[in-house]
Design a protein around this motif. Structure first.
Motif, PDB file in Angstrom:
ATOM      1  N   GLY A  80       0.691  -1.290  -0.106  1.00 30.94           N
ATOM      2  CA  GLY A  80      -0.366  -0.345  -0.302  1.00 30.94           C
ATOM      3  C   GLY A  80       0.842   1.592   0.096  1.00 30.94           C
ATOM      4  N   VAL A  81       2.160   0.637   0.058  1.00 33.59           N
ATOM      5  CA  VAL A  81       2.881   3.042  -0.299  1.00 33.59           C
ATOM      6  C   VAL A  81       3.455   2.806  -1.850  1.00 33.59           C
ATOM      7  CG1 VAL A  81       4.809   3.285   0.558  1.00 33.59           C
ATOM      8  CG2 VAL A  81       3.988   1.773   2.185  1.00 33.59           C
ATOM      9  N   GLU A  82       2.865   3.930  -1.828  1.00 32.68           N
ATOM     10  CA  GLU A  82       3.181   4.352  -3.422  1.00 32.68           C
ATOM     11  C   GLU A  82       4.169   4.952  -3.048  1.00 32.68           C
ATOM     12  OE1 GLU A  82       2.982   8.517  -6.109  1.00 32.68           O
ATOM     13  OE2 GLU A  82       0.871   8.209  -4.575  1.00 32.68           O
ATOM     14  N   VAL A 104      21.802   0.271  -1.187  1.00 30.54           N
ATOM     15  CA  VAL A 104      21.595   1.216  -0.294  1.00 30.54           C
ATOM     16  C   VAL A 104      20.186   1.639  -0.340  1.00 30.54           C
ATOM     17  CG1 VAL A 104      21.689   3.737  -0.119  1.00 30.54           C
ATOM     18  CG2 VAL A 104      23.748   2.021   0.094  1.00 30.54           C
ATOM     19  N   ALA A 105      19.463   1.467  -1.488  1.00 27.01           N
ATOM     20  CA  ALA A 105      18.570   1.954  -1.897  1.00 27.01           C
ATOM     21  C   ALA A 105      17.383   0.431  -1.500  1.00 27.01           C
ATOM     22  CB  ALA A 105      18.100   1.823  -3.226  1.00 27.01           C
ATOM     23  N   ARG A 106      17.846   0.031  -1.499  1.00 28.06           N
ATOM     24  CA  ARG A 106      17.236  -1.548  -0.710  1.00 28.06           C
ATOM     25  C   ARG A 106      16.716  -1.260   0.499  1.00 28.06           C
ATOM     26  NH1 ARG A 106      18.983  -7.807  -2.010  1.00 28.06           N
ATOM     27  NH2 ARG A 106      20.474  -7.070  -0.266  1.00 28.06           N
ATOM     28  N   GLU A 107      18.133  -0.743   1.181  1.00 26.83           N
ATOM     29  CA  GLU A 107      18.061  -1.100   2.369  1.00 26.83           C
ATOM     30  C   GLU A 107      16.886   0.110   3.430  1.00 26.83           C
ATOM     31  OE1 GLU A 107      18.323  -2.269   6.914  1.00 26.83           O
ATOM     32  OE2 GLU A 107      18.883  -3.106   4.582  1.00 26.83           O
ATOM     33  N   ALA A 108      17.344   1.955   2.273  1.00 26.12           N
ATOM     34  CA  ALA A 108      16.894   3.010   2.599  1.00 26.12           C
ATOM     35  C   ALA A 108      15.091   2.374   2.476  1.00 26.12           C
ATOM     36  CB  ALA A 108      17.209   3.403   1.920  1.00 26.12           C
ATOM     37  N   LEU A 109      14.283   1.703   1.249  1.00 24.58           N
ATOM     38  CA  LEU A 109      13.457   1.706   1.367  1.00 24.58           C
ATOM     39  C   LEU A 109      12.795   0.549   2.035  1.00 24.58           C
ATOM     40  CD1 LEU A 109      13.125   1.738  -2.132  1.00 24.58           C
ATOM     41  CD2 LEU A 109      11.578   2.816  -1.025  1.00 24.58           C
ATOM     42  N   THR A 110      13.398  -0.486   2.361  1.00 20.67           N
ATOM     43  CA  THR A 110      13.345  -1.953   3.361  1.00 20.67           C
ATOM     44  C   THR A 110      12.720  -0.556   4.861  1.00 20.67           C
ATOM     45  OG1 THR A 110      13.833  -3.439   2.387  1.00 20.67           O
ATOM     46  CG2 THR A 110      13.821  -3.449   4.253  1.00 20.67           C
ATOM     47  N   ASN A 111      14.077   0.218   4.502  1.00 19.99           N
ATOM     48  CA  ASN A 111      13.344   0.593   6.457  1.00 19.99           C
ATOM     49  C   ASN A 111      12.425   1.553   6.333  1.00 19.99           C
ATOM     50  OD1 ASN A 111      15.582  -0.653   7.110  1.00 19.99           O
ATOM     51  ND2 ASN A 111      17.276   1.456   7.211  1.00 19.99           N
ATOM     52  N   ALA A 112      11.906   3.017   5.582  1.00 18.02           N
ATOM     53  CA  ALA A 112      11.352   3.167   5.240  1.00 18.02           C
ATOM     54  C   ALA A 112       9.447   2.518   5.794  1.00 18.02           C
ATOM     55  CB  ALA A 112      10.927   4.319   3.813  1.00 18.02           C
ATOM     56  N   VAL A 113       9.300   1.215   4.688  1.00 16.52           N
ATOM     57  CA  VAL A 113       8.595   0.614   4.716  1.00 16.52           C
ATOM     58  C   VAL A 113       8.269   0.097   6.157  1.00 16.52           C
ATOM     59  CG1 VAL A 113       6.752  -0.867   3.770  1.00 16.52           C
ATOM     60  CG2 VAL A 113       7.961   0.814   2.273  1.00 16.52           C
ATOM     61  N   ARG A 114       9.274  -0.281   6.547  1.00 15.58           N
ATOM     62  CA  ARG A 114       9.007  -0.906   7.825  1.00 15.58           C
ATOM     63  C   ARG A 114       8.796  -0.709   9.054  1.00 15.58           C
ATOM     64  NH1 ARG A 114      13.763  -5.036   8.360  1.00 15.58           N
ATOM     65  NH2 ARG A 114      12.526  -6.145   6.606  1.00 15.58           N
ATOM     66  N   HIS A 115       9.056   0.565   9.044  1.00 16.31           N
ATOM     67  CA  HIS A 115       9.484   1.058  10.771  1.00 16.31           C
ATOM     68  C   HIS A 115       8.863   2.936  10.423  1.00 16.31           C
ATOM     69  CE1 HIS A 115      12.288  -1.489  11.762  1.00 16.31           C
ATOM     70  NE2 HIS A 115      13.714  -1.439  10.692  1.00 16.31           N
ATOM     71  N   GLY A 116       8.850   3.332   9.357  1.00 16.78           N
ATOM     72  CA  GLY A 116       8.713   4.504   9.016  1.00 16.78           C
ATOM     73  C   GLY A 116       7.150   4.933   8.669  1.00 16.78           C
ATOM     74  N   GLY A 117       6.515   3.701   8.933  1.00 13.10           N
ATOM     75  CA  GLY A 117       4.602   4.355   8.046  1.00 13.10           C
ATOM     76  C   GLY A 117       4.843   4.856   7.229  1.00 13.10           C
ATOM     77  N   PRO A 118       5.310   5.596   6.251  1.00 10.21           N
ATOM     78  CA  PRO A 118       5.132   6.554   5.289  1.00 10.21           C
ATOM     79  C   PRO A 118       3.698   5.660   3.782  1.00 10.21           C
ATOM     80  CG  PRO A 118       6.658   4.474   4.235  1.00 10.21           C
ATOM     81  CD  PRO A 118       6.297   4.593   5.798  1.00 10.21           C
ATOM     82  N   ARG A 120       4.002   7.388   1.031  1.00 10.72           N
ATOM     83  CA  ARG A 120       4.455   8.361  -0.380  1.00 10.72           C
ATOM     84  C   ARG A 120       6.711   7.513   0.731  1.00 10.72           C
ATOM     85  NH1 ARG A 120       2.676  12.097  -4.332  1.00 10.72           N
ATOM     86  NH2 ARG A 120       4.274  10.949  -4.627  1.00 10.72           N
ATOM     87  N   CYS A 121       7.281   7.305  -0.827  1.00 13.37           N
ATOM     88  CA  CYS A 121       8.378   7.074  -1.143  1.00 13.37           C
ATOM     89  C   CYS A 121       8.487   7.818  -2.031  1.00 13.37           C
ATOM     90  CB  CYS A 121       9.138   5.492  -0.436  1.00 13.37           C
ATOM     91  SG  CYS A 121       8.769   4.994   0.905  1.00 13.37           S
ATOM     92  N   ALA A 122      10.305   8.266  -2.640  1.00 18.51           N
ATOM     93  CA  ALA A 122      10.576   8.413  -3.988  1.00 18.51           C
ATOM     94  C   ALA A 122      12.200   8.374  -3.912  1.00 18.51           C
ATOM     95  CB  ALA A 122      10.673  10.308  -4.167  1.00 18.51           C
ATOM     96  N   VAL A 123      12.634   8.259  -4.690  1.00 19.78           N
ATOM     97  CA  VAL A 123      13.845   7.429  -5.694  1.00 19.78           C
ATOM     98  C   VAL A 123      14.233   7.784  -6.446  1.00 19.78           C
ATOM     99  CG1 VAL A 123      15.383   5.395  -5.826  1.00 19.78           C
ATOM    100  CG2 VAL A 123      13.190   4.678  -4.563  1.00 19.78           C
ATOM    101  N   ARG A 124      16.012   8.620  -6.259  1.00 18.30           N
ATOM    102  CA  ARG A 124      16.135   9.429  -7.412  1.00 18.30           C
ATOM    103  C   ARG A 124      17.783   8.966  -7.560  1.00 18.30           C
ATOM    104  NH1 ARG A 124      11.966  11.654  -7.122  1.00 18.30           N
ATOM    105  NH2 ARG A 124      10.754  13.124  -7.318  1.00 18.30           N
ATOM    106  N   LEU A 125      17.858   8.410  -8.507  1.00 20.04           N
ATOM    107  CA  LEU A 125      19.180   7.524  -9.081  1.00 20.04           C
ATOM    108  C   LEU A 125      19.542   8.581 -10.409  1.00 20.04           C
ATOM    109  CD1 LEU A 125      19.257   4.513  -9.827  1.00 20.04           C
ATOM    110  CD2 LEU A 125      17.237   5.393  -8.442  1.00 20.04           C
ATOM    111  N   GLY A 126      20.999   8.654 -10.261  1.00 21.00           N
ATOM    112  CA  GLY A 126      21.638   9.047 -11.311  1.00 21.00           C
ATOM    113  C   GLY A 126      23.316   9.619 -11.444  1.00 21.00           C
ATOM    114  N   ARG A 127      23.553   9.876 -11.979  1.00 28.93           N
ATOM    115  CA  ARG A 127      24.772  10.805 -12.450  1.00 28.93           C
ATOM    116  C   ARG A 127      24.814  12.431 -12.105  1.00 28.93           C
ATOM    117  NH1 ARG A 127      28.824   7.651 -15.379  1.00 28.93           N
ATOM    118  NH2 ARG A 127      27.937   5.526 -16.401  1.00 28.93           N
ATOM    119  N   THR A 128      25.641  12.472 -11.248  1.00 29.23           N
ATOM    120  CA  THR A 128      26.038  14.196 -11.787  1.00 29.23           C
ATOM    121  C   THR A 128      27.531  14.386 -12.411  1.00 29.23           C
ATOM    122  OG1 THR A 128      27.574  13.941  -9.879  1.00 29.23           O
ATOM    123  CG2 THR A 128      24.983  14.493  -9.353  1.00 29.23           C
TER     124      THR A 128
END
Length: 185
Positions: A80-82, A104-118, A120-128
């Motif tokens: 149910g998390v977008e 890192v993305a997988r762990e951060a998302l897992t932590n957010a969903v498991r512990h934060g009750g969000p 929505r989550c937004a993931v951004r990745l790319g070169r600078t």
């Protein structure tokens, strides 16, 4: 590997020696030890598979970085998390950067969903211009000020720092948490 798998294999060696010593004098004990060895070898094999998976997760090899993060987002979002994933240029990254970014993305998302009750989550990745950036932002409850970093947060930081990068974990404006990593290329 040395402390975990190495010690485990040494233990198997001792059990093999004990079974050999018991073979003539106590065949029943030897049979029991051989059964124990079979179990230990199966556990060692599972340990090796976990190590190999940690070195290069199969979903990363099959789907590429953006696809693997999207797959993780779809799996975690099924409750149910977008989760929105925005990937810039991720082509031709060194393998170590790709693996670190994914884990890192997988762990951060897992932590957010498991512990934060969000919601929505937004993931951004790319070169600078000078490296690779990754951020995971959620609108959940955020980290408590007294929170002690566990294995997950510590491993994210260590992975990024091994590549001379920087990881920050901060409160998001308006609530939630932002995990941001920068890795030089």
């Amino acid at each position: 590997m040395h402390d975990g798998l190495g010690a485990f294999l040494a233990g198997i060696g001792f059990t093999v020696d004990a079974a050999g010593n018991a073979l003539k004098a106590d065949p029943e004990r030897a049979r029991g030890l051989l059964t124990q060895i079979r179990t230990q070898v199966a556990e060692a094999g599972a340990g090796v598979r976990r190590l190999v998976r940690g070195l290069r997760p199969p979903e990363l090899a099959q789907l590429g970085l953006a696809g693997a993060v999207e797959h993780t987002a779809a799996t975690l979002g099924a409750g149910g998390v977008e989760i929105e994933v925005t990937a810039g240029d991720v082509s031709g990254l060194p393998a170590a950067v790709e693996v670190t970014a994914y884990l890192v993305a997988r762990e951060a998302l897992t932590n957010a969903v498991r512990h934060g009750g969000p919601r929505r989550c937004a993931v951004r990745l790319g070169r600078t211009t000078d490296g690779f950036e990754l951020s995971v932002r959620d609108d959940g409850s955020g980290l408590a000020p007294e929170a002690v970093p566990g294995v997950g947060l510590t491993s994210m930081r260590e992975r990024v720092e091994e590549l001379d990068g920087k990881l920050t974990i901060d409160a998001a404006p308006g609530g939630g948490t932002v995990v941001a990593a920068w890795i030089p290329l």
